[in-house]
Design a protein around this motif. Structure first.
Motif, short mmCIF file in Angstrom:
data_model
loop_
_atom_site.label_atom_id
_atom_site.label_comp_id
_atom_site.label_asym_id
_atom_site.label_seq_id
_atom_site.Cartn_x
_atom_site.Cartn_y
_atom_site.Cartn_z
N LYS A 159 14.54 19.32 -14.37
CA LYS A 159 15.15 18.16 -13.71
C LYS A 159 15.58 18.49 -12.29
CE LYS A 159 19.70 18.94 -15.81
NZ LYS A 159 20.68 18.37 -16.75
N ASN A 160 15.62 19.80 -11.96
CA ASN A 160 15.93 20.21 -10.59
C ASN A 160 14.67 20.51 -9.78
OD1 ASN A 160 18.77 20.08 -10.99
ND2 ASN A 160 18.65 22.03 -12.12
N LYS B 113 10.67 17.00 -6.48
CA LYS B 113 11.79 16.39 -5.77
C LYS B 113 11.65 16.58 -4.27
CE LYS B 113 15.46 15.87 -9.06
NZ LYS B 113 16.89 16.02 -9.32
N ASN B 114 11.04 17.72 -3.90
CA ASN B 114 10.68 17.94 -2.50
C ASN B 114 9.46 18.85 -2.45
OD1 ASN B 114 11.30 20.87 -1.87
ND2 ASN B 114 13.26 20.22 -2.76
N ASN B 115 8.72 18.79 -1.37
CA ASN B 115 7.49 19.59 -1.24
C ASN B 115 7.71 20.84 -0.40
OD1 ASN B 115 5.80 17.92 -2.78
ND2 ASN B 115 5.54 16.52 -1.07
N PHE B 116 8.97 21.15 -0.09
CA PHE B 116 9.23 22.30 0.78
C PHE B 116 9.38 23.59 -0.01
CE2 PHE B 116 11.28 18.49 2.67
CZ PHE B 116 10.44 18.34 3.76
N GLU B 117 9.68 23.47 -1.30
CA GLU B 117 9.92 24.67 -2.10
C GLU B 117 8.82 24.92 -3.12
OE1 GLU B 117 14.24 25.53 -3.31
OE2 GLU B 117 14.09 23.34 -3.34
N PHE B 118 7.98 23.92 -3.37
CA PHE B 118 7.10 24.00 -4.53
C PHE B 118 5.62 23.81 -4.17
CE2 PHE B 118 11.14 21.89 -5.88
CZ PHE B 118 11.71 23.01 -6.47
N ASN B 119 4.77 24.58 -4.83
CA ASN B 119 3.33 24.51 -4.64
C ASN B 119 2.68 23.82 -5.85
OD1 ASN B 119 0.58 26.18 -5.39
ND2 ASN B 119 0.71 25.64 -3.23
N PRO C 136 10.76 38.64 -11.93
CA PRO C 136 11.20 39.43 -10.76
C PRO C 136 12.64 39.09 -10.38
CG PRO C 136 8.94 38.72 -10.47
CD PRO C 136 9.43 38.04 -11.71
N ASN C 137 13.38 40.12 -10.01
CA ASN C 137 14.82 39.98 -9.74
C ASN C 137 15.12 38.95 -8.66
OD1 ASN C 137 17.44 40.92 -10.41
ND2 ASN C 137 17.50 41.96 -8.42
N HIS C 138 14.20 38.79 -7.70
CA HIS C 138 14.48 37.90 -6.58
C HIS C 138 14.04 36.46 -6.84
CE1 HIS C 138 10.34 39.29 -6.04
NE2 HIS C 138 10.11 38.22 -5.31
N TRP C 139 13.48 36.17 -8.04
CA TRP C 139 13.05 34.81 -8.37
C TRP C 139 14.24 33.99 -8.86
CZ3 TRP C 139 7.75 34.44 -11.36
CH2 TRP C 139 6.74 35.02 -10.58
N ASP C 140 14.17 32.70 -8.65
CA ASP C 140 15.15 31.77 -9.18
C ASP C 140 14.61 31.21 -10.51
OD1 ASP C 140 17.36 30.22 -9.39
OD2 ASP C 140 16.88 28.86 -7.73
N VAL C 141 15.47 30.68 -11.32
CA VAL C 141 15.07 29.98 -12.54
C VAL C 141 15.83 28.66 -12.59
CG1 VAL C 141 15.05 30.03 -15.07
CG2 VAL C 141 14.65 32.13 -13.79
N ARG C 142 15.09 27.55 -12.75
CA ARG C 142 15.75 26.23 -12.71
C ARG C 142 15.26 25.35 -13.85
NH1 ARG C 142 14.92 24.58 -6.36
NH2 ARG C 142 15.39 26.65 -5.49
N LYS C 143 16.12 24.38 -14.20
CA LYS C 143 15.68 23.35 -15.14
C LYS C 143 14.69 22.43 -14.44
CE LYS C 143 19.75 23.29 -18.12
NZ LYS C 143 20.86 22.48 -18.68
N PRO D 194 9.56 31.18 -7.85
CA PRO D 194 9.37 32.20 -6.80
C PRO D 194 9.47 31.52 -5.42
CG PRO D 194 7.50 32.11 -8.35
CD PRO D 194 8.31 30.88 -8.57
N SER D 195 9.41 32.33 -4.38
CA SER D 195 9.36 31.72 -3.04
C SER D 195 8.07 30.93 -2.90
CB SER D 195 9.42 32.82 -1.98
OG SER D 195 8.21 33.57 -2.00
N LEU D 196 8.05 29.99 -1.97
CA LEU D 196 6.84 29.19 -1.79
C LEU D 196 5.65 30.08 -1.44
CD1 LEU D 196 5.52 26.41 -1.61
CD2 LEU D 196 6.24 26.27 0.79
N ARG D 197 5.88 31.13 -0.63
CA ARG D 197 4.79 32.05 -0.26
C ARG D 197 4.21 32.72 -1.50
NH1 ARG D 197 1.24 31.83 3.07
NH2 ARG D 197 -0.02 32.30 1.25
#
Length: 408
Positions: free
Chosen positions: A222-223, A305-311, A213-220, A356-359
């Protein structure tokens, strides 16, 4: 009319019809072993090649041409695996070839051995498996049977029944395979494409990921994750082992499986940490810990690395999908035919995952929980049905080849 019965003298058979006889197998046939080894198998070979497993291999030679029953002399299938064949074939040096039949229908004998032999060799032992089958045990196996004409009637009846049952079992097995394929596809599509089929997509230019989806991010990775290694230095924790059924608490009191001489050298696993057997990308697995414990220092343990962005559930599904689809395998190195195909740390840290967003992560994980639970329940019911049909078939064969029921 009720048939007159007599004691067979065999405890697992009980009574048999009065006109049936009991005779040792050695008086009904010839028995010998082959002279080939498993390495002699040939892909797409001309003839069947019987080794010690239920799977019939292929080979380009044959050392027997005729009607025969084959059974393993050792290995996991001892006493359980029987094959019936009429024609040219070759066979392993630890496979018994039962042939040269005298006064007995080969197919009747096949059904009799396949159903009853394990009862005899397990008698008096608590073991569920038998490591090897010695020739005297096979030769002296008791056979109860009617006259040849009656044997043929029984074989005809059992063949008819088996030809009704086996296609049903195979069809059910195929439907389970299709359900597993659908489940795997559903998981991959949901994790990488999201739940909205109408959303705009973009090309990530990452081979295994493709469009997201266009609004999703893609990260390594390690991030997203940080690898940790905290050695316990003390005893008293639950020992966690990564299995293909998930992260399990090891029963170190049973002395089963590999045991460590010192669990204080194991690394700490906190609740919600991920534990990965990165040393074996073919049969290894990854899971998210539900409880604190310790695990082998050879495993890879990491956390967000943090629990605010990831499920946790979304990324657990994603990591496990990379095992199921052999995505990690393409980035591994080692000796695959020895089961040592590992994912190096640098490949792991530089591997790309969608974000994707956390939601959306939560929604996708909840969607998959519901769907997979339904599919798994359906698979369990089908597996139970297969077991019931196989038990019914074995019971039916036993009753007719031991004279408990009569073919009229």
């Amino acid at each position: 009319m009720t048939r007159k019965l007599k004691d067979s003298g065999v405890d697992w058979i009980g009574k048999i019809p009065e006109d049936w006889e009991k005779i040792r197998l050695k008086y009904l046939c010839n028995i010998n072993t082959g002279n080939k080894d498993t390495v002699n198998r040939v892909d797409n070979g001309v003839y069947p090649f019987f080794v010690r497993s239920p799977i019939v291999e292929r080979i380009d030679t044959y050392s027997f041409d005729g009607e025969a029953i084959l059974t393993a002399g050792d290995g996991a299938g001892t006493g359980k695996v029987f094959h019936y064949i009429k024609g040219k074939f070759d066979y392993h040096q630890r496979v018994y070839n039962i042939h040269g039949f005298k006064g007995v229908s080969p197919k009747f004998l096949f059904y009799y051995l396949k159903t009853n032999f394990i009862k005899e060799i397990e008698r008096g032992t608590a073991k569920s498996t038998v490591e090897s089958l010695r020739l005297p045990m096979l030769k002296n196996f008791p056979i109860v049977m009617p006259n040849l004409e009656h044997q043929k009637k029984i074989v005809h009846f059992i063949d008819f029944k088996v030809n009704q049952i086996d296609p049903f079992i195979e069809k059910t097995k195929l439907s389970i395979k299709e359900l597993n394929q659908y489940k795997q596809s559903l998981i991959t599509e949901s994790l990488t494409k999201g739940l909205n089929p109408n959303v705009a997509m973009k090309d990530t230019r990452i081979g295994w990921l493709g469009y997201v989806p266009n609004h999703w991010d893609v990260r390594k990775l390690k991030n997203i994750f940080v690898i940790k290694k905290d050695i316990a230095n003390v005893l008293g924790f639950d020992v966690l082992s990564v299995t293909q059924h998930g992260l399990k608490i090891k029963d170190i009191e049973s002395n089963e499986g590999q045991l460590s001489s010192d669990y204080s050298k194991y690394q700490i696993v906190e609740k919600d940490d991920f534990v990965m057997n990165h040393m074996d990308l073919l049969t290894g697995w990854v899971d998210c810990a539900r409880n604190k414990g310790v695990t082998s220092p050879d495993y890879r343990v990491f956390r967000f690395k943090n629990n605010f962005e990831f499920n946790h559930d979304y990324y657990k599904y994603l990591l496990q999908a990379c095992y199921l689809n052999k995505t990690f395998y393409g980035y591994g190195q080692g000796v695959s035919n020895l089961g040592r195909w590992r994912l190096p740390t640098d490949q792991f840290l530089n591997f790309y995952f969608p974000v994707p967003s956390l939601r959306e992560q939560i929604d996708i994980a909840n969607f998959l929980d519901g769907k997979i639970n339904s599919i798994n329940n359906l698979i369990v019911k089908k597996e139970q049905l297969i077991n019931e049909m196989q038990e019914y078939k074995a019971s039916l064969i036993y009753e007719y080849v031991t004279g408990k029921k009569e073919v009229l």
